[in-house]
Enzyme design. Sequence first.
Site, short mmCIF file in Angstrom:
data_model
loop_
_atom_site.label_atom_id
_atom_site.label_comp_id
_atom_site.label_asym_id
_atom_site.label_seq_id
_atom_site.Cartn_x
_atom_site.Cartn_y
_atom_site.Cartn_z
N TYR A 34 0.86 -1.21 0.00
CA TYR A 34 0.00 0.00 0.00
C TYR A 34 0.89 1.25 0.00
O TYR A 34 1.10 1.87 1.05
CB TYR A 34 -0.90 0.01 1.24
N TYR A 86 0.83 -0.45 -7.83
CA TYR A 86 -0.44 -0.70 -7.15
C TYR A 86 -1.56 -0.71 -8.18
O TYR A 86 -1.62 0.15 -9.06
CB TYR A 86 -0.72 0.38 -6.08
N GLY A 172 -14.32 -0.27 3.19
CA GLY A 172 -13.10 -0.54 3.95
C GLY A 172 -12.91 -2.02 4.24
O GLY A 172 -11.88 -2.44 4.73
N ASP A 174 -13.36 -4.58 2.02
CA ASP A 174 -13.17 -5.26 0.73
C ASP A 174 -13.97 -6.53 0.49
O ASP A 174 -15.09 -6.50 0.05
CB ASP A 174 -11.67 -5.52 0.52
N TYR A 362 -7.96 -12.44 4.58
CA TYR A 362 -8.29 -11.01 4.53
C TYR A 362 -9.50 -10.67 5.42
O TYR A 362 -9.44 -10.91 6.63
CB TYR A 362 -8.52 -10.64 3.06
N TRP A 363 -10.59 -10.17 4.85
CA TRP A 363 -11.71 -9.74 5.70
C TRP A 363 -12.72 -10.86 5.93
O TRP A 363 -13.88 -10.61 6.23
CB TRP A 363 -12.40 -8.53 5.06
N GLU A 406 -1.00 -6.67 9.34
CA GLU A 406 -2.27 -6.10 8.85
C GLU A 406 -3.46 -6.82 9.50
O GLU A 406 -4.43 -6.20 9.90
CB GLU A 406 -2.31 -6.25 7.32
#
Length: 441
Positions: A34, A86, A172, A174, A362-363, A406
Site C-alpha cells: 500500500y 499498485y 473498507g 473489501d 483477509y476480511w 495487517e
Amino acid sequence: MIDSQARQRLIRAAQAVLAANDLGNATRPAPRVYPHQWNWDSALIAIGISHYDQPRAQTEIRSLLKGQWRNGMMPHIIFNPEAGDYHPGPDYWGTAGRTDAPVDVQTSGITQPPILAYAVLQVYRNATDKKQAAAFLAETYPALVNYARYFREQRGAEKDGLAHIIHPWESGLDNSPRWDLPLSRIKIGWQPEYQRVDTNALDGNQRPTNEEYDYYSYLVEFIRKYNYDEGELRELCPFLVQPVLFNSIFCLSLQALIEIGKIIGEPTSELAAWEAKSREAINTRLWDKQNQTYGDFDLRAGELYNTATPMVCSPLLAGIPSQQRANRLIEFLTDPNLYWPQPGYPLPTVAMNDTNFNPDKYWRGPVWIIINWLLILGLKSHGREALAEKLTEKTLELISENGFYEYFNPFTGAGLGAQQFSWTASLGIDLVKKSVLISII
Ligand code: 2M8
C-alpha cells in the site's frame, strides 16, 4: 497480561513503524503493498501520532484534505507520485481533469468510511497546546462539514438518513462476506482489463480471489465510464448498499463535528438534526428483528440482509442502540462460538461457526485491529469499561507477541497480510494510552 514495560516497548516499536512508513506529509499503510495515502488509514494514523507529535498529526490530516473533491468527497486514495506498483493506479481511475477532482494531486474516485472528523477531534483531545489545537479545528472544520454534506446530498443521507456506497472498497472491508450477496446479483457487462499486483508481494491465500478482483475492477471501470457523476451512479451503479458499519462511523463523525462546532463557537443545530436522522435510520431501517442485530440495506434489491460478522454490532461505536439491544449485541460479541475464541484472540471478522469463516483470508475471518478498536469504543459508549479493558488487553497481547501485521489468525495469533502495517501501530499506541491499566501503573 502485558506489563508496563511491554507496553512502553510496544509504543517505541509502533513509532518506528510509523516513521518507516512516513512519506513526508503523509503515511502509507504499509511499505510495499500500500504505497499511497489512504483515507481512513491516514485518519487513524493521525490519532496514534497525535499522542507524541501534534504537528505531524495535523500535517497528516492536512495532506489528506488536499485530496478533497469540490463536491466534498474525500477520495479513498491520494496517489504518491513516486510509487507505481499498485492496482488500480491513477491512470486506471482516470480522475485527472474531472470537474470535481483536485488539480494538484491525483486521487481515486470513490470514498471510504468517514472517520476523519472523529480523528480530528481525537487529535485535538490529545494536544497539550489547546489554543493551537483549537485553531487547527477551526481550519479544518469547513472541509469536514462539506464531507458530511456530501453524504447528505450525494449519497442519500438527506433522504434516508443513510449513506450508500457504490463499491465494496468504500466499505473498507473489501472482500467481507457482507458484500457477497449484492455482488452476486451483478452481471458483469464486460471483462475488465487489469493486472493484479497485490499477490506478487503477499500470499494469495490471504488475499481476495481473482473473481472478487473482477468485480472490483469492473465496478471501477463502470464508475469511471459514468464520469464519477453521482446522480447517474445513484440511478445505474449495480452495487448500491447502505452498510451499517459505514453509517455508524458517519454518525460518530457527525457527533464529533457537533463537538468541534461547540469548541470553536459554530452553530451546530443543523448537524444535530443530521445526526438524529441517521441514528434513527440505523435503528429502524437497519435493525434486523429476526437476528436481533443490525444488517446492511441493498438498495438495488430493496432489502435488508445480514451476514454473521461483528459489524452487526457496529452501532455500539456511536452509542446508537438502546441499552437492551446493546446488551444482546455484547452477548454475541463475547460468545466463544462466534467472536471470542477460547483459547485465541477476539474478534474474528466473521463468526467462527459460519460457513464463510476462514481464519487466514483477509476480511473473511482474521482479527483486524481497527474492528477491535472500534468495538472497544462501542463497549465504552455503553458503560462496559471492564469488558473494553479485557478486549484492549487481548488486542495489545496479540500485537506485542506477533508484530504489527495487517491482520491475524484468531486461533494462533499468527500475523497475516502486510507487515509493518501503520494503523496496527497507531491504534496500538492509542490503545495503550487509553488503557485503564496504564493510568494506574
Ligand atoms: C484495503 O483496501 C485496498 C483498496 O482500497 C486494497 O485492498 O488494496 C482495505 O483493508 C482498506 O480498508 C484499507 O484502507 C486499505 C489500505 O490499508 O487496504
